[in-house]
Design a protein around this motif. Structure first.
Motif, PDB file in Angstrom:
ATOM      1  N   ASP A   1     113.460  46.713 108.331  1.00 23.20           N
ATOM      2  CA  ASP A   1     113.698  45.360 108.854  1.00 23.20           C
ATOM      3  C   ASP A   1     114.878  45.340 109.831  1.00 23.20           C
ATOM      4  OD1 ASP A   1     115.768  45.761 107.049  1.00 23.20           O
ATOM      5  OD2 ASP A   1     115.442  43.918 105.909  1.00 23.20           O
ATOM      6  N   GLU A   2     115.669  46.422 109.846  1.00 20.85           N
ATOM      7  CA  GLU A   2     116.875  46.407 110.688  1.00 20.85           C
ATOM      8  C   GLU A   2     116.546  46.375 112.183  1.00 20.85           C
ATOM      9  OE1 GLU A   2     120.083  48.918 109.529  1.00 20.85           O
ATOM     10  OE2 GLU A   2     119.677  48.650 107.400  1.00 20.85           O
ATOM     11  N   VAL A   3     115.288  46.707 112.527  1.00 19.16           N
ATOM     12  CA  VAL A   3     114.895  46.662 113.952  1.00 19.16           C
ATOM     13  C   VAL A   3     114.939  45.230 114.502  1.00 19.16           C
ATOM     14  CG1 VAL A   3     113.439  48.721 113.867  1.00 19.16           C
ATOM     15  CG2 VAL A   3     112.440  46.483 113.340  1.00 19.16           C
TER      16      VAL A   3
ATOM     17  N   PRO B   1     122.942  52.070 116.219  1.00 21.27           N
ATOM     18  CA  PRO B   1     122.207  53.216 116.791  1.00 21.27           C
ATOM     19  C   PRO B   1     121.040  53.627 115.893  1.00 21.27           C
ATOM     20  CG  PRO B   1     124.563  53.537 117.014  1.00 21.27           C
ATOM     21  CD  PRO B   1     124.398  52.308 116.162  1.00 21.27           C
ATOM     22  N   TYR B   2     121.217  53.532 114.575  1.00 20.49           N
ATOM     23  CA  TYR B   2     120.094  53.834 113.661  1.00 20.49           C
ATOM     24  C   TYR B   2     118.912  52.925 113.954  1.00 20.49           C
ATOM     25  CZ  TYR B   2     117.241  53.145 109.460  1.00 20.49           C
ATOM     26  OH  TYR B   2     116.190  52.967 108.604  1.00 20.49           O
ATOM     27  N   SER B   3     119.162  51.610 113.962  1.00 20.44           N
ATOM     28  CA  SER B   3     118.017  50.703 114.125  1.00 20.44           C
ATOM     29  C   SER B   3     117.434  50.791 115.534  1.00 20.44           C
ATOM     30  CB  SER B   3     118.385  49.264 113.747  1.00 20.44           C
ATOM     31  OG  SER B   3     119.517  48.817 114.426  1.00 20.44           O
TER      32      SER B   3
ATOM     33  N   ASP C   1     135.580  46.477 108.358  1.00 18.56           N
ATOM     34  CA  ASP C   1     134.147  46.225 108.452  1.00 18.56           C
ATOM     35  C   ASP C   1     133.427  47.337 109.234  1.00 18.56           C
ATOM     36  OD1 ASP C   1     131.842  44.863 107.983  1.00 18.56           O
ATOM     37  OD2 ASP C   1     132.415  43.034 109.063  1.00 18.56           O
ATOM     38  N   ARG C   2     132.143  47.477 108.966  1.00 19.14           N
ATOM     39  CA  ARG C   2     131.274  48.369 109.741  1.00 19.14           C
ATOM     40  C   ARG C   2     131.136  47.773 111.141  1.00 19.14           C
ATOM     41  NH1 ARG C   2     125.284  49.155 107.336  1.00 19.14           N
ATOM     42  NH2 ARG C   2     126.179  50.919 106.222  1.00 19.14           N
ATOM     43  N   PRO C   3     131.355  48.547 112.216  1.00 18.82           N
ATOM     44  CA  PRO C   3     131.162  47.980 113.558  1.00 18.82           C
ATOM     45  C   PRO C   3     129.703  47.526 113.740  1.00 18.82           C
ATOM     46  CG  PRO C   3     132.178  50.168 113.665  1.00 18.82           C
ATOM     47  CD  PRO C   3     131.769  49.958 112.236  1.00 18.82           C
ATOM     48  N   GLY C   4     129.533  46.363 114.336  1.00 20.07           N
ATOM     49  CA  GLY C   4     128.173  45.855 114.600  1.00 20.07           C
ATOM     50  C   GLY C   4     127.410  45.482 113.342  1.00 20.07           C
ATOM     51  N   HIS C   5     128.146  45.222 112.274  1.00 20.07           N
ATOM     52  CA  HIS C   5     127.542  44.979 110.947  1.00 20.07           C
ATOM     53  C   HIS C   5     126.629  43.743 110.961  1.00 20.07           C
ATOM     54  CE1 HIS C   5     128.631  45.041 106.360  1.00 20.07           C
ATOM     55  NE2 HIS C   5     127.338  45.179 106.584  1.00 20.07           N
ATOM     56  N   ASP C   6     125.332  43.955 110.753  1.00 17.25           N
ATOM     57  CA  ASP C   6     124.398  42.823 110.725  1.00 17.25           C
ATOM     58  C   ASP C   6     124.749  41.905 109.556  1.00 17.25           C
ATOM     59  OD1 ASP C   6     122.903  43.598 112.930  1.00 17.25           O
ATOM     60  OD2 ASP C   6     121.525  44.826 111.741  1.00 17.25           O
TER      61      ASP C   6
HETATM   62  O1  TDX Z   1     130.535  51.744 101.162  1.00 11.11           O
HETATM   63  C1  TDX Z   1     129.821  50.814 101.562  1.00 11.11           C
HETATM   64  N1  TDX Z   1     130.321  49.528 101.532  1.00 11.11           N
HETATM   65  C2  TDX Z   1     129.615  48.446 101.975  1.00 11.11           C
HETATM   66  O2  TDX Z   1     130.110  47.318 101.937  1.00 11.11           O
HETATM   67  C3  TDX Z   1     128.477  50.999 102.047  1.00 11.11           C
HETATM   68  C4  TDX Z   1     127.891  52.375 102.105  1.00 11.11           C
HETATM   69  C5  TDX Z   1     127.785  49.898 102.482  1.00 11.11           C
HETATM   70  N2  TDX Z   1     128.332  48.660 102.457  1.00 11.11           N
HETATM   71  C6  TDX Z   1     127.526  47.500 102.928  1.00 11.11           C
HETATM   72  C7  TDX Z   1     126.887  47.657 104.287  1.00 11.11           C
HETATM   73  C8  TDX Z   1     125.598  46.887 104.147  1.00 11.11           C
HETATM   74  O3  TDX Z   1     125.825  45.503 104.426  1.00 11.11           O
HETATM   75  O4  TDX Z   1     126.433  47.377 102.001  1.00 11.11           O
HETATM   76  C9  TDX Z   1     125.223  47.020 102.682  1.00 11.11           C
HETATM   77  C10 TDX Z   1     124.195  48.102 102.426  1.00 11.11           C
HETATM   78  O5  TDX Z   1     124.616  49.273 103.096  1.00 11.11           O
HETATM   79  P1  TDX Z   1     123.738  50.613 103.108  1.00 11.11           P
HETATM   80  O6  TDX Z   1     123.433  51.003 101.710  1.00 11.11           O
HETATM   81  O7  TDX Z   1     124.415  51.595 104.006  1.00 11.11           O
HETATM   82  O8  TDX Z   1     122.351  50.088 103.717  1.00 11.11           O
HETATM   83  P2  TDX Z   1     122.004  49.372 105.109  1.00 11.11           P
HETATM   84  O9  TDX Z   1     123.014  49.642 106.136  1.00 11.11           O
HETATM   85  O10 TDX Z   1     121.696  47.930 104.803  1.00 11.11           O
HETATM   86  O11 TDX Z   1     120.643  50.165 105.483  1.00 11.11           O
HETATM   87  C11 TDX Z   1     119.682  50.515 104.465  1.00 11.11           C
HETATM   88  O12 TDX Z   1     118.611  49.600 104.430  1.00 11.11           O
HETATM   89  C12 TDX Z   1     117.695  49.610 105.489  1.00 11.11           C
HETATM   90  C13 TDX Z   1     119.153  51.926 104.674  1.00 11.11           C
HETATM   91  O13 TDX Z   1     120.253  52.828 104.727  1.00 11.11           O
HETATM   92  C14 TDX Z   1     118.324  52.014 105.917  1.00 11.11           C
HETATM   93  O14 TDX Z   1     117.771  53.320 106.065  1.00 11.11           O
HETATM   94  C15 TDX Z   1     117.209  51.018 105.821  1.00 11.11           C
HETATM   95  O15 TDX Z   1     116.492  50.995 107.025  1.00 11.11           O
END
Ligand code: TDX
Ligand code: NAD
Length: 353
Positions: free
Chosen positions: A134-136, A157-159, A289-294
């Protein structure tokens, strides 16, 4: 069917392979996986030795190897899961994402097209199922849900690499008539997920007395689906999905990250109480925060429900508890997957530490 499952040694892959091998004893299930840091043969132990299961170690960018696999096993169905899948890694470098997700998918499409052309006179269903995310679609605000009509707007970049792959799949249907379809699923959880992803990372860090790194304020929202529910949806799409179509798959199960991490802590307090009566939530640490965090993902799964009769069967309450218990019972597996290439990269680059 003789099915080639790419990425079958990864998280969703091993769950799917075991589901398909057990459900379809008359099918031939051929797993093709490069065994990157994310792939693990130990996770496929339960199907090893079964008559309808074969493993091929190989890269989806290797056309010669792909042609040989299609030919040797008379493949007439592909379930394509092989990918670089971790958003944080794609932020540090997207090169492997382009190589595997874009070039690898393209190479696999060409190999499939050639095998399909050779088999075209046959009567069997030939199908290329592309497993996407769904990230696309990019991010949602506080309301609404992604439908199959939502325009692609990838932010990481992943999506972006997954979106590119999806477009090639679509183009091969429109241009070459290759019988393809794509599924776009929300966040999966369950057994065998690598501990770089949120849920397993939190379970392991908590029990190891480490910080539980929550990005930003923890108010980003994800829709969580138990991995076996995803596998059932893929099975239905493979057999009954319409070519040239896309199907959204999701759990209608939205959680902010901070609430979810809190719930994992509560489950651990109950199942594996920390010494001294301390709650695991005391280990929660807010990190940059993660850059570009949806901000938010949510799925409208009406189409797959109406057309293919799919619905999620696992409740989140039970699925999350089962998942926590699985990790507590499988610390040896966790040690194994966290060694080698995983550790080398993770120790150097872990965002949020
Ligand atoms: O340490 C962390 N702290 C944190 O707050 C990590 C690893 C993640 N997070 C947050 C980021 C996201 O909002 O948690 C959420 C979930 O993160 P991830 O487990 O990295 O998943 P996400 O980025 O949502 O992507 C996942 O779901 C869709 C899969 O990794 C993808 O392959 C899939 O397409
Ligand atoms: P994962 O990272 O756990 O597993 C990926 C697998 O692909 C590994 O076994 C790895 O060895 C293999 N692989 C990587 N590059 C390869 C290459 N070049 N050639 C052959 N094999 C290669 O990923 P996952 O979480 O199981 O995701 C599987 C698929 O589902 C991916 O396409 C992902 O984008 C998609 N998806 C995942 C989620 C999720 O929440 N995990 C949600 C929606 C869609």
């Amino acid at each position: 069917m003789n099915i080639l499952i790419t990425g079958g040694a990864g998280f969703i892959g091993v769950n799917l392979v075991s589901y398909m091998v057990n459900k379809y004893p008359d099918y031939k299930i051929v797993v093709l996986d490069a065994l990157t840091y994310a792939g693990n043969l130990q996770s496929l132990k339960s199907v090893e030795g079964k008559a309808n299961y074969t493993f091929v170690k190989g890269d989806i960018c290797d056309r010669t190897l792909l042609d040989k696999a299609f030919n040797e096993h008379q493949i007439n169905a592909v379930m394509h899961l092989a990918a670089e899948s971790h958003v944080d890694r794609s932020i540090l470098s997207a090169e492997e994402f382009l190589r595997t997700n874009v070039m690898g998918t393209y190479t696999l499409l060409e190999a499939a097209r050639s095998a399909w052309k050779d088999a075209e006179a046959g009567t069997k269903r030939w199908v290329f199922l592309n497993v996407s995310t769904d990230e696309v679609y990019g991010t949602l605000g506080s309301t609404g849900a992604f439908t199959e009509q939502t325009p692609y707007s990838p932010n990481s970049p992943y999506s972006a690499s997954k979106a590119s792959a999806d477009h090639f799949v679509r183009a091969f249907y429109e241009t070459h008539g290759l019988p393809t379809l794509t599924t776009n699923c929300s966040n999966n959880y369950g057994p065998f997920q690598l501990p770089e992803k949120l849920i397993p990372l939190m379970i392991l860090n908590a029990t190891e007395g480490k910080a539980l790194p929550v990005y930003g304020k923890g108010d980003n929202v994800r829709d969580w689906l138990y991995v076996e529910d995803h596998c059932r949806a893929l099975d239905l799409a493979l057999h009954k999905g319409r070519f040239g179509q896309t199907y959204n798959i999701g759990g209608e199960n939205e959680w902010t990250n901070i609430k979810l991490v809190g719930r994992i802590c509560e489950l651990l307090d109950e199942l594996r109480p920390a010494a001294g009566g301390r709650g695991y939530d005391s280990q929660i640490t807010f990190v940059p925060d993660r850059p570009g965090h949806d901000l938010r993902y949510a799925i409208d799964a009406t189409k797959i429900k109406d057309e293919l009769g799919w619905h999620a069967q696992h409740s989140f309450e039970q699925g999350l508890k089962d998942t926590v218990l699985w990790y507590l019972d499988n610390l040896g597996w966790c040690e194994d997957v966290r060694s080698g290439a995983y550790a080398e990269y993770y120790d150097k680059n872990y965002i949020g530490r």
